[in-house]
Enzyme design. Sequence first.
Site, PDB file in Angstrom:
ATOM      1  N   GLU A  20      -1.305  -4.451  13.827  1.00  0.00           N
ATOM      2  CA  GLU A  20      -0.253  -5.325  14.358  1.00  0.00           C
ATOM      3  C   GLU A  20      -0.711  -6.053  15.624  1.00  0.00           C
ATOM      4  OE1 GLU A  20       4.158  -4.691  13.860  1.00  0.00           O
ATOM      5  OE2 GLU A  20       3.870  -3.945  15.896  1.00  0.00           O
ATOM      6  N   PHE A  43       0.850  -1.192   0.000  1.00  0.00           N
ATOM      7  CA  PHE A  43       0.000   0.000   0.000  1.00  0.00           C
ATOM      8  C   PHE A  43       0.883   1.239   0.000  1.00  0.00           C
ATOM      9  CE2 PHE A  43      -4.300  -1.672   0.871  1.00  0.00           C
ATOM     10  CZ  PHE A  43      -3.963  -3.007   1.019  1.00  0.00           C
ATOM     11  N   ALA A  44       0.561   2.160  -0.908  1.00  0.00           N
ATOM     12  CA  ALA A  44       1.308   3.422  -0.973  1.00  0.00           C
ATOM     13  C   ALA A  44       0.281   4.534  -1.122  1.00  0.00           C
ATOM     14  CB  ALA A  44       2.283   3.398  -2.141  1.00  0.00           C
ATOM     15  N   VAL A  81       5.327  -0.589   2.910  1.00  0.00           N
ATOM     16  CA  VAL A  81       6.072  -0.042   1.772  1.00  0.00           C
ATOM     17  C   VAL A  81       7.370   0.636   2.214  1.00  0.00           C
ATOM     18  CG1 VAL A  81       4.967   2.263   1.706  1.00  0.00           C
ATOM     19  CG2 VAL A  81       5.749   1.189  -0.423  1.00  0.00           C
ATOM     20  N   ASP A  82       7.475   0.966   3.496  1.00  0.00           N
ATOM     21  CA  ASP A  82       8.630   1.761   3.950  1.00  0.00           C
ATOM     22  C   ASP A  82       9.832   0.868   4.259  1.00  0.00           C
ATOM     23  OD1 ASP A  82       7.250   0.659   6.119  1.00  0.00           O
ATOM     24  OD2 ASP A  82       7.848   2.269   7.480  1.00  0.00           O
ATOM     25  N   TYR A 110       3.167   8.489   1.074  1.00  0.00           N
ATOM     26  CA  TYR A 110       4.001   7.276   1.071  1.00  0.00           C
ATOM     27  C   TYR A 110       4.314   6.804  -0.341  1.00  0.00           C
ATOM     28  CZ  TYR A 110       4.274   6.210   6.084  1.00  0.00           C
ATOM     29  OH  TYR A 110       4.579   6.217   7.416  1.00  0.00           O
TER      30      TYR A 110
HETATM   31  C1  2GW Z   1       1.201   5.695   8.461  1.00  0.00           C
HETATM   32  C2  2GW Z   1       1.494   6.320   9.702  1.00  0.00           C
HETATM   33  C3  2GW Z   1       1.552   7.702   9.819  1.00  0.00           C
HETATM   34  C4  2GW Z   1       1.319   8.457   8.683  1.00  0.00           C
HETATM   35  C5  2GW Z   1       1.051   7.828   7.461  1.00  0.00           C
HETATM   36  C6  2GW Z   1       0.960   6.453   7.334  1.00  0.00           C
HETATM   37  C7  2GW Z   1       0.714   5.800   6.049  1.00  0.00           C
HETATM   38  C8  2GW Z   1       0.829   4.410   5.933  1.00  0.00           C
HETATM   39  C9  2GW Z   1       0.414   6.544   4.861  1.00  0.00           C
HETATM   40  O1  2GW Z   1       0.268   7.784   4.837  1.00  0.00           O
HETATM   41  N1  2GW Z   1       0.265   5.878   3.656  1.00  0.00           N
HETATM   42  C10 2GW Z   1       0.394   4.524   3.587  1.00  0.00           C
HETATM   43  O2  2GW Z   1       0.293   3.958   2.486  1.00  0.00           O
HETATM   44  N2  2GW Z   1       0.627   3.783   4.724  1.00  0.00           N
HETATM   45  C11 2GW Z   1       0.733   2.302   4.599  1.00  0.00           C
HETATM   46  O3  2GW Z   1       0.558   1.687   5.860  1.00  0.00           O
HETATM   47  C12 2GW Z   1       2.123   1.916   4.083  1.00  0.00           C
HETATM   48  O4  2GW Z   1       2.045   0.731   3.324  1.00  0.00           O
HETATM   49  C13 2GW Z   1       2.864   1.680   5.367  1.00  0.00           C
HETATM   50  O5  2GW Z   1       4.042   0.912   5.210  1.00  0.00           O
HETATM   51  C14 2GW Z   1       1.773   0.995   6.199  1.00  0.00           C
HETATM   52  C15 2GW Z   1       1.979   1.028   7.728  1.00  0.00           C
HETATM   53  O6  2GW Z   1       2.348   2.342   8.122  1.00  0.00           O
HETATM   54  P1  2GW Z   1       3.837   2.628   8.640  1.00  0.00           P
HETATM   55  O7  2GW Z   1       4.803   1.842   7.797  1.00  0.00           O
HETATM   56  O8  2GW Z   1       4.063   4.091   8.725  1.00  0.00           O
HETATM   57  O9  2GW Z   1       3.757   2.049  10.093  1.00  0.00           O
HETATM   58  P2  2GW Z   1       4.975   1.386  10.969  1.00  0.00           P
HETATM   59  O10 2GW Z   1       6.201   1.219  10.150  1.00  0.00           O
HETATM   60  O11 2GW Z   1       5.068   2.158  12.228  1.00  0.00           O
HETATM   61  O12 2GW Z   1       4.342  -0.025  11.173  1.00  0.00           O
HETATM   62  C16 2GW Z   1       3.962  -0.960  12.101  1.00  0.00           C
HETATM   63  O13 2GW Z   1       2.753  -0.621  12.798  1.00  0.00           O
HETATM   64  C17 2GW Z   1       1.618  -0.367  11.942  1.00  0.00           C
HETATM   65  C18 2GW Z   1       0.407  -0.098  12.820  1.00  0.00           C
HETATM   66  O14 2GW Z   1       0.611   1.016  13.637  1.00  0.00           O
HETATM   67  C19 2GW Z   1       1.339  -1.544  11.021  1.00  0.00           C
HETATM   68  O15 2GW Z   1       0.921  -2.658  11.768  1.00  0.00           O
HETATM   69  C20 2GW Z   1       2.600  -1.906  10.246  1.00  0.00           C
HETATM   70  O16 2GW Z   1       2.382  -3.062   9.449  1.00  0.00           O
HETATM   71  C21 2GW Z   1       3.743  -2.182  11.227  1.00  0.00           C
HETATM   72  O17 2GW Z   1       4.943  -2.455  10.492  1.00  0.00           O
HETATM   73 MN    MN Z   2       6.382   0.458   8.218  1.00  0.00          MN
END
Ligand code: 2GW
Ligand code: MN
Length: 294
Positions: free
Chosen positions: A246, A65-66, A157-158, A70
């Site tokens: 999560e 997801f992007a 995606v990050d 992102y």
């Molecule tokens: C997420 C947080 C804050 C602001 C924006 C976003 C965001 C996430 C966004 O603007 N657009 C988007 O596509 N995402 C998607 O959600 C993207 O694929 C991203 O990798 C995913 C999870 O958000 P992320 O990577 O910022 O969260 P993390 O790295 O802190 O992830 C852990 O915790 C999450 C729940 O809080 C999820 O469970 C994730 O799978 C975990 O790795």
């Molecule tokens: Mn992430």
Amino acid sequence: NMWVSQLGFCQLKQGEEQRKEHCHSLPVQTRTSWNAPIMWELMFDANLHDKAHREANTSVAVTVFAVGRYLEAYLNTFLTSAEKHFMLGFPVTYYVFTDLPDQVQNIALAPGRKLKVVQVEKYSRWQDISMMRMKTISEVIENELQHSFSFVFCFDVDQEFKGRFGTEALGESVAMLHAHYYKLPKNRFTYDRNPKSKAFMESGDFYYHAAIFGGTCQQVKTLADFCYLNIMEDKLNGVEALWHDESHLNKYFWVHKPTKLLSPEYCWDMYIGDISDILLKHWLQNIKKRVKNM
Ligand code: 2GW
Ligand code: MN
């Protein structure tokens, strides 16, 4: 799928000796109490896994997801690095879910590899952007993936692939050991502790990372449905789990044990100081902090 575990098992004893020579740390845990393999570097023969999966005509779908910013920040790095390291030589289709389909750039894909862009809505809360992935994953498996792919892997995606992420990672139901927690005592695991949430857990096996999970289409759909239904029930009850999707994923894998675990080598974080267990660093590294600091 007996051959996968058989093959993993033969490799383990030999791999344990090899790891002792290469690692300065104590031996790592290579089996769960329910006998699922934990895939550490040197504990398996990549060529044997590739051979078995070539014979089985394995194909893999990736969901990523992007949404919003992102897309520009992470998608190209994710895809170009996946083309260098993820399931090389196998048919892979990337399903990119975004609110900005026109802004997805063309990247060079190897033969047999495809990219499909699917438009999704942008939820206003980031917690919903993250959690509602489970609904979309369930729908795309039901409508499309189950007919064409042996396995599906779901990624944040990050992240950036830094080394082989191959067929050894495939299994019925695959969970990722969270790099920040694999050495910590269980009482430090950040499970949801609110009895009002469906994600509530008092104890567990491991702390899993929702950034990577996978398995057969059927198993991943069961996981996604479980998490989505519990997320929606929490909403009706006015609660939200501590770590969103999560927390629900950790509850799922506590109730339905994964058949394979990936070592933290598969999603290492360059900011963790103690690398003594990590032989192949940064197979897939969390690049978020670096990008955010730029
Ligand atoms: C997420 C947080 C804050 C602001 C924006 C976003 C965001 C996430 C966004 O603007 N657009 C988007 O596509 N995402 C998607 O959600 C993207 O694929 C991203 O990798 C995913 C999870 O958000 P992320 O990577 O910022 O969260 P993390 O790295 O802190 O992830 C852990 O915790 C999450 C729940 O809080 C999820 O469970 C994730 O799978 C975990 O790795
Ligand atoms: Mn992430």
